[in-house]
Scaffold this motif. Structure first.
Motif, PDB file in Angstrom:
ATOM      1  N   SER A  73      -6.752   0.895 -19.744  1.00  0.00           N
ATOM      2  CA  SER A  73      -6.502   1.324 -18.375  1.00  0.00           C
ATOM      3  C   SER A  73      -5.115   0.895 -17.923  1.00  0.00           C
ATOM      4  CB  SER A  73      -7.560   0.753 -17.422  1.00  0.00           C
ATOM      5  OG  SER A  73      -7.460  -0.656 -17.363  1.00  0.00           O
ATOM      6  N   ALA A  74      -4.659   1.511 -16.836  1.00  0.00           N
ATOM      7  CA  ALA A  74      -3.387   1.147 -16.224  1.00  0.00           C
ATOM      8  C   ALA A  74      -3.553   1.257 -14.716  1.00  0.00           C
ATOM      9  CB  ALA A  74      -2.262   2.064 -16.705  1.00  0.00           C
ATOM     10  N   GLU A  75      -3.061   0.258 -13.997  1.00  0.00           N
ATOM     11  CA  GLU A  75      -3.137   0.265 -12.541  1.00  0.00           C
ATOM     12  C   GLU A  75      -1.754   0.543 -11.968  1.00  0.00           C
ATOM     13  OE1 GLU A  75      -5.114  -2.387  -8.930  1.00  0.00           O
ATOM     14  OE2 GLU A  75      -4.413  -3.373 -10.763  1.00  0.00           O
ATOM     15  N   PHE A  76      -1.676   1.569 -11.134  1.00  0.00           N
ATOM     16  CA  PHE A  76      -0.412   1.954 -10.513  1.00  0.00           C
ATOM     17  C   PHE A  76      -0.387   1.491  -9.060  1.00  0.00           C
ATOM     18  CE2 PHE A  76      -0.916   4.895 -14.018  1.00  0.00           C
ATOM     19  CZ  PHE A  76       0.364   5.025 -14.532  1.00  0.00           C
ATOM     20  N   GLU A  77       0.793   1.106  -8.583  1.00  0.00           N
ATOM     21  CA  GLU A  77       0.940   0.683  -7.204  1.00  0.00           C
ATOM     22  C   GLU A  77       1.881   1.624  -6.457  1.00  0.00           C
ATOM     23  OE1 GLU A  77       2.610  -3.204  -7.039  1.00  0.00           O
ATOM     24  OE2 GLU A  77       4.278  -2.737  -8.396  1.00  0.00           O
ATOM     25  N   ASP A  78       1.755   1.618  -5.124  1.00  0.00           N
ATOM     26  CA  ASP A  78       2.575   2.459  -4.246  1.00  0.00           C
ATOM     27  C   ASP A  78       2.464   3.938  -4.612  1.00  0.00           C
ATOM     28  OD1 ASP A  78       3.486   0.247  -2.813  1.00  0.00           O
ATOM     29  OD2 ASP A  78       5.140  -0.096  -4.208  1.00  0.00           O
ATOM     30  N   VAL A  79       1.250   4.349  -4.954  1.00  0.00           N
ATOM     31  CA  VAL A  79       1.002   5.754  -5.284  1.00  0.00           C
ATOM     32  C   VAL A  79       0.676   6.516  -3.996  1.00  0.00           C
ATOM     33  CG1 VAL A  79      -0.504   7.352  -6.532  1.00  0.00           C
ATOM     34  CG2 VAL A  79       0.146   5.173  -7.566  1.00  0.00           C
ATOM     35  N   PRO A  80       1.371   7.601  -3.683  1.00  0.00           N
ATOM     36  CA  PRO A  80       1.029   8.374  -2.492  1.00  0.00           C
ATOM     37  C   PRO A  80      -0.390   8.931  -2.592  1.00  0.00           C
ATOM     38  CG  PRO A  80       3.191   9.006  -3.330  1.00  0.00           C
ATOM     39  CD  PRO A  80       2.557   8.133  -4.368  1.00  0.00           C
TER      40      PRO A  80
END
Length: 233
Positions: A73-80
């Motif tokens: 898995s990968a966690e993304f931040e500041d995604v609209p």
């Protein structure tokens, strides 16, 4: 890359929305807003609607012994939470990739930062999966939808799905001339809950413990009532 942004024109780019507020009520099925404006000179138009920023976890499915299970898995931040792009011509014909990347214009230039660093080449597949998921939910879209009704007057329709999250949004309108950003205008937009749904939402967040107790009591009462009616029949 930002050296390809031209000096702003002395005349402003005029932009407005048919409404700066979207109210989500019971039975809300989505809505359309009209964006319209006038350019101070010749050029093309790019419209980007985005916000609010969220964290998103993307998991890859892997097949183990014939069964699909959650894999890396990968966690993304500041995604609209929502990203809508509309332009008068395909954006890759209007701006170089470096400038679009700096401005966050286009899915191929979409900013996507992971909370934890990944190895080179690993971010792309997760990023693409994130965009596909948002597109499937109707929260991400891209089209050549800006129309000039006269030489310098333009318009486009922005469609918001029923699942649009509440929060503060920003509508950026760019005037593009000869591969440069000749002018830019930002317009705010708010999405809020209204009516009884808004009151319940506010109560649940302000008094979460009490709301939980009431929800349990209501569920018990509904079960008792259903059982009583069933016995009578």
């Amino acid at each position: 890359a930002l050296g390809t942004v031209a000096a702003p024109s002395s005349a402003n780019l005029a932009v407005d929305l048919s409404s700066h507020l979207i109210s989500i009520t019971t039975g809300f099925t989505g809505t359309d807003l009209l964006l319209f404006g006038a350019t101070p000179g010749e050029g093309d138009i790019i419209v980007v609607v985005r916000g609010p920023a969220t964290r998103v976890d993307v998991r890859r499915k892997v097949r183990v012994a014939g069964i699909w299970v959650n894999g890396p898995s990968a966690e993304f931040e500041d995604v609209p939470a929502l990203y809508i792009l509309s332009s008068s011509r395909p954006v890759d014909e209007l701006l170089r990739h470096e400038l679009r990347r700096a401005l966050g214009i286009g899915f191929d230039a979409f900013p996507a930062r992971t909370v934890e660093p990944l190895k080179p080449g690993e971010v792309g597949p997760f990023r693409d999966a994130l965009i596909r998921r948002k597109q499937a939910l109707g929260l991400y879209s891209s089209e050549v939808g800006v129309r000039f009704v006269q030489d310098q007057l333009f318009r486009t329709t922005i469609s918001f799905p029923a699942s649009v999250p509440t929060g503060e949004y920003r509508v950026d309108v760019y005037l593009i001339d000869d591969g440069k950003v000749a002018n830019m205008q930002a317009t705010p937009l708010a999405v809020t809950k209204a009516g009884i749904g808004a009151k319940v939402f506010e109560f649940a967040h302000r008094y979460s413990a009490l709301y939980g107790i009431i929800a349990v009591l209501l569920a018990l009462f509904a079960g008792w009532l259903a059982n009583a009616l069933f016995r009578r029949s």
